[in-house]
Design an enzyme around this catalytic site. Structure first.
Site, mmCIF file in Angstrom:
data_model
loop_
_atom_site.group_PDB
_atom_site.id
_atom_site.type_symbol
_atom_site.label_atom_id
_atom_site.label_comp_id
_atom_site.label_asym_id
_atom_site.label_seq_id
_atom_site.Cartn_x
_atom_site.Cartn_y
_atom_site.Cartn_z
ATOM 1 N N ASN A 1 1.300 3.395 -2.921
ATOM 2 C CA ASN A 1 1.812 3.833 -4.235
ATOM 3 C C ASN A 1 1.265 5.220 -4.603
ATOM 4 O O ASN A 1 1.990 6.077 -5.106
ATOM 5 C CB ASN A 1 1.406 2.852 -5.337
ATOM 6 C CG ASN A 1 2.004 1.474 -5.162
ATOM 7 O OD1 ASN A 1 2.882 1.285 -4.322
ATOM 8 N ND2 ASN A 1 1.538 0.516 -5.934
ATOM 9 N N ASP B 1 0.837 -1.211 0.000
ATOM 10 C CA ASP B 1 0.000 0.000 0.000
ATOM 11 C C ASP B 1 0.871 1.260 0.000
ATOM 12 O O ASP B 1 1.972 1.263 0.542
ATOM 13 C CB ASP B 1 -0.895 -0.027 1.255
ATOM 14 C CG ASP B 1 -2.039 0.964 1.154
ATOM 15 O OD1 ASP B 1 -2.285 1.496 0.054
ATOM 16 O OD2 ASP B 1 -2.681 1.219 2.190
ATOM 17 N N LEU C 1 12.122 -19.809 -4.001
ATOM 18 C CA LEU C 1 11.012 -19.018 -3.454
ATOM 19 C C LEU C 1 9.715 -19.273 -4.213
ATOM 20 O O LEU C 1 9.707 -19.298 -5.451
ATOM 21 C CB LEU C 1 11.367 -17.528 -3.553
ATOM 22 C CG LEU C 1 10.301 -16.552 -3.040
ATOM 23 C CD1 LEU C 1 10.262 -16.552 -1.512
ATOM 24 C CD2 LEU C 1 10.565 -15.134 -3.556
ATOM 25 N N SER D 1 -6.854 -6.401 -6.080
ATOM 26 C CA SER D 1 -7.976 -6.987 -5.337
ATOM 27 C C SER D 1 -9.241 -6.987 -6.188
ATOM 28 O O SER D 1 -9.355 -6.228 -7.170
ATOM 29 C CB SER D 1 -8.224 -6.202 -4.040
ATOM 30 O OG SER D 1 -8.972 -5.042 -4.314
ATOM 31 N N SER D 2 -10.205 -7.805 -5.768
ATOM 32 C CA SER D 2 -11.467 -7.848 -6.507
ATOM 33 C C SER D 2 -12.219 -6.525 -6.353
ATOM 34 O O SER D 2 -13.145 -6.249 -7.103
ATOM 35 C CB SER D 2 -12.325 -9.031 -6.036
ATOM 36 O OG SER D 2 -12.309 -9.148 -4.638
ATOM 37 N N GLU D 3 -11.796 -5.707 -5.395
ATOM 38 C CA GLU D 3 -12.426 -4.386 -5.203
ATOM 39 C C GLU D 3 -11.705 -3.300 -6.010
ATOM 40 O O GLU D 3 -12.225 -2.190 -6.179
ATOM 41 C CB GLU D 3 -12.437 -3.999 -3.718
ATOM 42 C CG GLU D 3 -13.439 -4.781 -2.872
ATOM 43 C CD GLU D 3 -13.050 -6.240 -2.640
ATOM 44 O OE1 GLU D 3 -11.850 -6.514 -2.446
ATOM 45 O OE2 GLU D 3 -13.942 -7.120 -2.688
ATOM 46 N N HIS E 1 2.782 3.380 -8.945
ATOM 47 C CA HIS E 1 2.649 1.937 -9.214
ATOM 48 C C HIS E 1 3.918 1.397 -9.892
ATOM 49 O O HIS E 1 4.368 0.296 -9.592
ATOM 50 C CB HIS E 1 1.422 1.666 -10.093
ATOM 51 C CG HIS E 1 0.114 1.975 -9.402
ATOM 52 N ND1 HIS E 1 -0.155 1.573 -8.114
ATOM 53 C CD2 HIS E 1 -1.003 2.646 -9.822
ATOM 54 C CE1 HIS E 1 -1.380 1.973 -7.771
ATOM 55 N NE2 HIS E 1 -1.907 2.639 -8.787
ATOM 56 N N ARG F 1 -0.490 8.853 -10.512
ATOM 57 C CA ARG F 1 -0.522 7.629 -9.705
ATOM 58 C C ARG F 1 0.268 6.482 -10.347
ATOM 59 O O ARG F 1 0.902 5.685 -9.669
ATOM 60 C CB ARG F 1 -1.973 7.185 -9.471
ATOM 61 C CG ARG F 1 -2.749 8.111 -8.554
ATOM 62 C CD ARG F 1 -4.173 7.615 -8.384
ATOM 63 N NE ARG F 1 -4.201 6.351 -7.654
ATOM 64 C CZ ARG F 1 -4.146 6.243 -6.336
ATOM 65 N NH1 ARG F 1 -4.065 7.324 -5.585
ATOM 66 N NH2 ARG F 1 -4.187 5.066 -5.754
ATOM 67 N N ARG G 1 0.066 7.602 -2.619
ATOM 68 C CA ARG G 1 0.611 8.685 -1.771
ATOM 69 C C ARG G 1 2.061 9.002 -2.125
ATOM 70 O O ARG G 1 2.496 10.142 -2.083
ATOM 71 C CB ARG G 1 0.482 8.305 -0.280
ATOM 72 C CG ARG G 1 -0.904 8.645 0.270
ATOM 73 C CD ARG G 1 -1.188 7.917 1.543
ATOM 74 N NE ARG G 1 -1.504 6.516 1.257
ATOM 75 C CZ ARG G 1 -1.541 5.574 2.199
ATOM 76 N NH1 ARG G 1 -1.259 5.867 3.450
ATOM 77 N NH2 ARG G 1 -1.854 4.342 1.861
ATOM 78 N N TRP G 2 2.807 7.965 -2.506
ATOM 79 C CA TRP G 2 4.207 8.185 -2.928
ATOM 80 C C TRP G 2 4.223 9.133 -4.135
ATOM 81 O O TRP G 2 5.012 10.068 -4.199
ATOM 82 C CB TRP G 2 4.835 6.840 -3.289
ATOM 83 C CG TRP G 2 6.287 6.885 -3.614
ATOM 84 C CD1 TRP G 2 7.332 6.698 -2.751
ATOM 85 C CD2 TRP G 2 6.871 7.150 -4.908
ATOM 86 N NE1 TRP G 2 8.526 6.819 -3.426
ATOM 87 C CE2 TRP G 2 8.266 7.103 -4.747
ATOM 88 C CE3 TRP G 2 6.344 7.422 -6.173
ATOM 89 C CZ2 TRP G 2 9.152 7.302 -5.802
ATOM 90 C CZ3 TRP G 2 7.225 7.641 -7.220
ATOM 91 C CH2 TRP G 2 8.610 7.579 -7.035
#
Ligand code: FPP
Length: 246
Positions: free
Chosen positions: A24, A22, A133, A67-69, A39, A35, A26-27
């Site tokens: 991106n 979380d 990994l 996210s799905s939202e 990202h 924006r 605001r950065w």
């Protein structure tokens, strides 16, 4: 703690870390940039963290990438995020493969655009035999939706008569979650980390995080790096985990 010190400590016992990336926006806002610039820098942070994770003792890294939202965001931002995902997989796949990373996806990612789904399937299949990994990207993912899909699978089995509703256990529901269905299944996350100081789970791994430690940092995701990851794992190593016992 330095990256090297945390490496010796082996991540303080954290094997599976899930991250809510979380900050991106605001950065970018802080720099008067669009924006998408935040990202884009966020993708650089993904690269740094994937590189640092194995040396810090992590076996599984699950990243909440879309996210799905997130479909509620303006169409151009959604399109930028999908473009970055496509670019990341196209350009990082060989490096990930060379480094033994195994790529998997959770969420309703098969509902993304068909060419993107094909790219993701190719990446997953190419890296399937890797033993380093496990990098899991949550795409078009929501914890509630995942639980509903698992409940529907159980309901269908009940209707087909292959199980009785009275016999349903939490293990049976867990076995039908996306995290169990990726090849070989995933262990539950030991910790969920959220960057940028927000204190919300935002529909991430609702079932799986039942006993995960919640780690927070004020660092915005685009500024996150190996040292910040080591500091978060150091925080984890000092937690006393009880799983409801005492
Ligand atoms: C939250 O920041 C971040 C997202 C919604 C997406 C995360 C995506 C990336 C890190 C880049 C794409 C990732 C890959 C792996 C290709 P926000 O926009 O909500 O930030 P804000 O709260 O400051 O506005």
């Amino acid at each position: 703690m330095t990256v090297a010190a945390a490496s010796v400590a082996g991540g303080g016992g954290c094997r599976h870390l899930a991250i809510i990336m979380d900050g991106n926006g605001r950065w970018a806002q802080g720099r008067r940039l669009p924006r998408i610039a935040g990202h884009r820098e966020g993708v650089q942070a993904v690269r740094r963290v994937v590189e640092a994770a194995p040396g810090l003792g992590l076996d599984v890294l699950t990243l909440y990438a879309f996210s799905s939202e997130n479909w509620k965001r303006p169409a151009d931002e959604v399109s930028d995020l999908m473009g970055l995902l496509r670019h990341y997989v196209q350009h990082e796949l060989d490096t990930l493969h060379r480094n033994g990373v195994r790529l998997d996806f959770i969420g309703d990612w098969q509902a993304l655009k068909p060419d993107l789904v094909r790219l993701l399937e190719t990446a997953r299949d190419k890296t399937r035999a890797n033993t380093g990994l496990r990098l899991v990207m949550a795409l078009n993912y929501g914890g509630q939706g995942e639980i509903v899909r698992a409940a529907k699978a159980l309901a269908a089995e009940a209707v087909a008569g292959t199980l009785s509703p009275d016999d349903i256990t939490s293990e049976m529901l867990e076995a039908r979650l996306d995290t169990a269905k990726v090849c070989g299944g995933l262990p539950l996350p030991d910790a969920v980390l959220r960057t940028s100081g927000e204190l919300r789970l935002s529909n991430f791994l609702l079932w799986q995080a039942a006993y995960a430690e919640f780690l927070v940092t004020d660092t915005l995701w685009p500024d996150f790096d190996g040292a910040a990851l080591a500091a978060a794992l150091d925080d984890f190593s000092r937690r006393e985990r009880r799983f409801g016992g005492r």
